[in-house]
Design an enzyme around this catalytic site. Sequence first.
Site, PDB file in Angstrom:
ATOM      1  N   THR A  60      37.541  55.133  32.208  1.00  0.00           N
ATOM      2  CA  THR A  60      37.606  56.248  33.156  1.00  0.00           C
ATOM      3  C   THR A  60      39.031  56.419  33.671  1.00  0.00           C
ATOM      4  OG1 THR A  60      35.363  55.659  33.840  1.00  0.00           O
ATOM      5  CG2 THR A  60      36.592  57.144  35.293  1.00  0.00           C
ATOM      6  N   TYR A 152      28.903  49.892  29.200  1.00  0.00           N
ATOM      7  CA  TYR A 152      29.614  50.389  30.382  1.00  0.00           C
ATOM      8  C   TYR A 152      28.667  51.339  31.116  1.00  0.00           C
ATOM      9  CZ  TYR A 152      33.475  52.817  32.897  1.00  0.00           C
ATOM     10  OH  TYR A 152      34.313  53.379  33.838  1.00  0.00           O
ATOM     11  N   LYS A 182      29.381  46.095  32.004  1.00  0.00           N
ATOM     12  CA  LYS A 182      30.359  46.561  32.999  1.00  0.00           C
ATOM     13  C   LYS A 182      29.595  47.523  33.881  1.00  0.00           C
ATOM     14  CE  LYS A 182      34.361  49.672  33.125  1.00  0.00           C
ATOM     15  NZ  LYS A 182      34.251  49.855  34.552  1.00  0.00           N
ATOM     16  N   SER A 184      29.424  49.882  36.858  1.00  0.00           N
ATOM     17  CA  SER A 184      30.152  50.712  37.825  1.00  0.00           C
ATOM     18  C   SER A 184      29.160  51.548  38.619  1.00  0.00           C
ATOM     19  CB  SER A 184      31.158  51.625  37.106  1.00  0.00           C
ATOM     20  OG  SER A 184      32.285  50.904  36.699  1.00  0.00           O
ATOM     21  N   GLY A 208      32.114  46.956  38.858  1.00  0.00           N
ATOM     22  CA  GLY A 208      33.122  48.022  38.777  1.00  0.00           C
ATOM     23  C   GLY A 208      33.290  48.866  40.025  1.00  0.00           C
ATOM     24  N   GLU A 211      35.616  48.124  45.976  1.00  0.00           N
ATOM     25  CA  GLU A 211      35.481  47.974  47.425  1.00  0.00           C
ATOM     26  C   GLU A 211      34.239  47.185  47.814  1.00  0.00           C
ATOM     27  OE1 GLU A 211      35.580  50.533  45.491  1.00  0.00           O
ATOM     28  OE2 GLU A 211      34.703  52.356  46.322  1.00  0.00           O
ATOM     29  N   VAL A 225      35.878  44.794  36.670  1.00  0.00           N
ATOM     30  CA  VAL A 225      36.781  45.741  35.993  1.00  0.00           C
ATOM     31  C   VAL A 225      37.033  46.873  36.977  1.00  0.00           C
ATOM     32  CG1 VAL A 225      37.123  47.265  34.013  1.00  0.00           C
ATOM     33  CG2 VAL A 225      35.595  45.303  33.804  1.00  0.00           C
ATOM     34  N   SER A 227      40.024  49.997  38.773  1.00  0.00           N
ATOM     35  CA  SER A 227      41.324  50.674  38.818  1.00  0.00           C
ATOM     36  C   SER A 227      42.271  50.004  39.798  1.00  0.00           C
ATOM     37  CB  SER A 227      41.122  52.137  39.226  1.00  0.00           C
ATOM     38  OG  SER A 227      40.729  52.220  40.589  1.00  0.00           O
TER      39      SER A 227
HETATM   40  C1  LIG Z   1      34.475  55.831  39.272  1.00  0.00           C
HETATM   41  C2  LIG Z   1      35.652  54.935  39.042  1.00  0.00           C
HETATM   42  O1  LIG Z   1      36.690  55.397  38.660  1.00  0.00           O
HETATM   43  N1  LIG Z   1      35.473  53.642  39.280  1.00  0.00           N
HETATM   44  C3  LIG Z   1      36.517  52.664  39.061  1.00  0.00           C
HETATM   45  C4  LIG Z   1      36.703  51.788  40.301  1.00  0.00           C
HETATM   46  O2  LIG Z   1      37.693  50.852  40.039  1.00  0.00           O
HETATM   47  C5  LIG Z   1      37.120  52.647  41.498  1.00  0.00           C
HETATM   48  O3  LIG Z   1      38.312  53.319  41.226  1.00  0.00           O
HETATM   49  C6  LIG Z   1      37.310  51.775  42.725  1.00  0.00           C
HETATM   50  O4  LIG Z   1      36.138  51.064  42.992  1.00  0.00           O
HETATM   51  C7  LIG Z   1      37.692  52.608  43.953  1.00  0.00           C
HETATM   52  O5  LIG Z   1      36.616  53.407  44.353  1.00  0.00           O
HETATM   53  C8  LIG Z   1      36.160  51.797  37.874  1.00  0.00           C
HETATM   54  O6  LIG Z   1      34.819  51.382  37.925  1.00  0.00           O
HETATM   55  C9  LIG Z   1      36.433  52.593  36.618  1.00  0.00           C
HETATM   56  C10 LIG Z   1      36.756  51.754  35.478  1.00  0.00           C
HETATM   57  O7  LIG Z   1      36.574  50.580  35.474  1.00  0.00           O
HETATM   58  C11 LIG Z   1      37.379  52.408  34.324  1.00  0.00           C
HETATM   59  O8  LIG Z   1      38.420  52.994  34.483  1.00  0.00           O
HETATM   60  O9  LIG Z   1      36.817  52.348  33.255  1.00  0.00           O
END
Ligand SMILES: CC(=O)N[C@@H]([C@@H](O)[C@H](O)[C@H](O)CO)[C@@H](O)CC(=O)C(=O)O
EC number: 4.1.3.3
Length: 329
Positions: A60, A152, A182, A184, A208, A211, A225, A227
């Site tokens: 993502t 995922y 994974k 999310s 994923g 927070e 995993v 961002s």
């Molecule tokens: C919807 C989204 O982008 N979720 C992020 C989170 O890391 C997110 O940015 C973080 O929890 C802040 O809300 C990840 O789960 C996405 C991810 O791992 C990816 O880029 O594949």
Amino acid sequence: MFSRPTSNSMASPKKKLQGLVAATITPMTENGEINFSVIGQYVDYLVKEQGVKNIFVNGTTGEGLSLSVSERRRVAEEWVTKGKDKLDQVVIHVGALSLKESQELAQHAAEIGADGIAVIAPFFLKPWTKDVLINFLKEVAAAAPALPFYYYHIPALTGVKIRAEELLDGIQDKIPTFQGLKFSDTDLLDFGQCVDQHRQQQFAFLFGVDEQLLSALVMGATGAVGSTYNYLGKKTSQMLEAFERKDFSLALNYQFCIQRFINFVVKLGFGVSQTKAIMTLVSGIPMGPPRLPLQKASREFTDSVEAKLKSLDFLSFTDLKDGKLEAGS
Ligand SMILES: CC(=O)N[C@@H]([C@@H](O)[C@H](O)[C@H](O)CO)[C@@H](O)CC(=O)C(=O)O
């Protein structure tokens, strides 16, 4: 070009994927082309500055579904090549609407020596039952029989609401290379039941929602995993270490500090574009704008975040005194 030998053997569990995994950004130039030239520097930043040695490419955050197949191949190659002898594991997301494209990308990931592949549910013409989704995943996994396979689960974006718990039931009979999930999503009942029902199987349970990671650790997450590990890797590792030491009060303080920053950006409007802007500010490596349909983060966003980062001495947790949480930062 290819940096690691390929293998024809069935996937072996080898090192389990655990700890933090950065969902990598795909750096772009101002005119929307992929900026391959900074990926080497990006690897060094993750390893040296954030202590993160596992990456998840073309997901993502990496705008994988906005790239052409040939771009996705090149991006995967660049990360594998630049990560050689520096990164522990490089997992490539190969999900696509077209089964053929997904298989091509899976096969390619195996050829370049990636450490695993992950796939989301196809999200335009959707699988409506578990069995159909499994059949799709199985066909992709079979294109890379030597690579560990991760599902995922990101229902808010795919619109495919099949519960992960349901999907995992008997999955290894269908997909022998299945190695983990994974996850999310914020449904901790679903996540907890995935862990509970598969304790014996040594799967990786990668959470994923950055927070909420501490809650998922309590539920049995084996890694994460996300961002934010691009720029909060070191700080999140401190939370993981506190959790490992069973210092739950300190772990909670770290989670709250991380939440304060994420909450700050969420209120301003947060997504992949803003992740690119934050990472550019924190790392100094130009991530560039996102690709349409995403819009570049606004100047107002970047200015607010920059001011916030300065006030936090970039998340050095100076507000965390004697293990106590101080309000208002
Ligand atoms: C919807 C989204 O982008 N979720 C992020 C989170 O890391 C997110 O940015 C973080 O929890 C802040 O809300 C990840 O789960 C996405 C991810 O791992 C990816 O880029 O594949």
